[in-house]
Design an enzyme around this catalytic site. Structure first.
Site, short mmCIF file in Angstrom:
data_model
loop_
_atom_site.label_atom_id
_atom_site.label_comp_id
_atom_site.label_asym_id
_atom_site.label_seq_id
_atom_site.Cartn_x
_atom_site.Cartn_y
_atom_site.Cartn_z
N SER A 81 0.81 -1.22 0.00
CA SER A 81 0.00 0.00 0.00
C SER A 81 0.85 1.27 0.00
O SER A 81 0.43 2.29 -0.56
CB SER A 81 -0.92 0.01 1.22
OG SER A 81 -0.19 -0.12 2.42
N ASP A 246 -6.04 7.77 8.31
CA ASP A 246 -6.21 6.50 9.03
C ASP A 246 -5.15 6.28 10.10
O ASP A 246 -5.15 5.25 10.77
CB ASP A 246 -6.22 5.32 8.05
CG ASP A 246 -4.90 5.14 7.29
OD1 ASP A 246 -3.93 5.88 7.58
OD2 ASP A 246 -4.85 4.27 6.41
N HIS A 249 -1.18 4.99 7.23
CA HIS A 249 -0.46 5.26 5.99
C HIS A 249 0.02 6.71 5.96
O HIS A 249 -0.58 7.58 6.59
CB HIS A 249 -1.36 4.98 4.78
CG HIS A 249 -1.69 3.53 4.64
ND1 HIS A 249 -2.84 2.98 5.17
CD2 HIS A 249 -1.03 2.51 4.05
CE1 HIS A 249 -2.86 1.68 4.92
NE2 HIS A 249 -1.78 1.36 4.24
#
Length: 347
Positions: A81, A246, A249
């Site tokens: 990610s 979040d 990240h």
């Protein structure tokens, strides 16, 4: 040899020779770690059932250089990610776009980017990603960046297995003629929702894996850049600025920090970075056995390790460099005449 260098060498050796029993954490800590991981996962936004949206940054960068006659640099990004750019909303904010823009500016050539990184990917997904990149005989990469490892740590994948998959990916890409730069495992101890004792264990596991990744990559002809210690203190000190919504990240500024660390090595791999290759003693650069270089690299973010000599008194040697960072420009991609079949999926 330091204890970290010995552990990294053991992990890399286990990966090379098929060992699988060398873990990152002692068995006594597993119960505590699992409880803490479940708490941390409930507080960060990467574990729902809905597909993860990541802006597509594929396309052409440095459009001003597209008509000068030189073929665009073919640049591929693989990984998880972080490589995909989860957490930002615009293509130009992703690390792949930042690196493509920076490479175009330094090389004064157009750069054609393809990103097949997948949110939630572990190192064993690299086999699929490499196959995607090499599937088109008319589009073979000149240089690749891989960012992988965080999910291996959180899912307690044996380090030997992680490094084995990464080494195989680097070997396949190098055999295809591409230069390869690996951003090693980030410091998971810097993630804000993670509490002690998981924070300390996550930092230790991250650094052990990062050092072993360095050995495996360099021995296959790639280069590495340490991201852990660079992002750790800076992210811990500025969580509201460098982490995304979040709290897991990176934010746009956080990805800019990572891109600034990777860009010099990316450019140097293609021979377009203006710094001299000779080590600068004043910056603690120099030639070291690869295991020692790997151990030292995790102590300071932005440190590059690349192969130097195939063998020495204590095995292969590497060149450790600390290149000066440069802030990367931002731009949106132009269509590049191809489509990526490696669209991000669910984590």
């Amino acid at each position: 040899m330091s204890s970290r260098a010995r552990v990294a060498r053991r992990i890399a050796a286990g990966a090379a020779y098929g060992g699988g029993g060398i873990g990152l954490l002692g068995a006594a800590a597993v119960g505590v770690v699992l409880a803490e991981v479940q708490i941390a996962r409930r507080q960060v936004g990467n574990h729902g059932t809905e597909p993860v949206h990541v802006p597509s940054a594929d396309g052409l960068y440095g459009r001003a250089y597209a008509d000068v006659g030189a073929e665009p640099v073919r640049f591929a990004v693989l990984g998880d990610s972080t490589a995909a750019g989860q957490g930002v909303h615009r293509a130009r904010q992703t690390p792949a776009a930042l690196l493509a823009s920076g490479l175009a500016a330094v090389a004064e050539r157009a750069v054609q980017l393809r990103n097949v990184a997948l949110p939630g990917a572990q190192s064993d997904d690299l086999d699929r990603q490499v196959a995607l990149i090499l599937a088109d005989p008319d589009w073979q990469p000149d240089v690749c960046v891989i960012m992988i490892g965080a999910n291996d740590v959180t899912h307690r994948i044996p380090a030997t297995k992680s490094v084995r998959h990464l080494s195989a990916a680097v070997r396949r890409l190098r055999t295809a003629g591409a230069e390869v730069v690996v951003g090693t495992c980030p410091d998971l101890g810097s993630v804000e929702p993670v509490q002690q004792p998981l924070r300390w264990l996550a930092r230790r596991a991250s650094r052990q894996l990062a050092a072993a990744q360095t050995i495996g990559t360099v021995e296959q002809g790639g280069r590495t850049v340490s991201l852990g210690d660079l992002l750790g203190p800076e992210f811990s000190a500025n969580p509201r600025e460098l982490f995304g919504p979040d709290n897991y990240h990176p934010s746009a500024e956080g990805y800019q920090t990572a891109a600034m660390a990777l860009l010099p090595t990316l450019c140097a791999a293609l021979g377009v970075w203006p710094d001299e290759e000779r080590p600068d003693v004043s910056r603690a650069e120099g030639f070291l056995p690869v295991a020692r270089a790997a151990a030292k690299a995790v102590e300071e973010g932005g440190t590059e390790v690349t192969a130097a000599m195939p063998t020495g008194p204590r095995g292969p040697w590497a060149l450790l460099k600390r290149r000066r960072r440069r802030r990367t420009p931002t731009q949106d991609p132009a269509p590049a005449g191809f489509s990526s079949s490696g669209a991000p999926g669910a984590s």
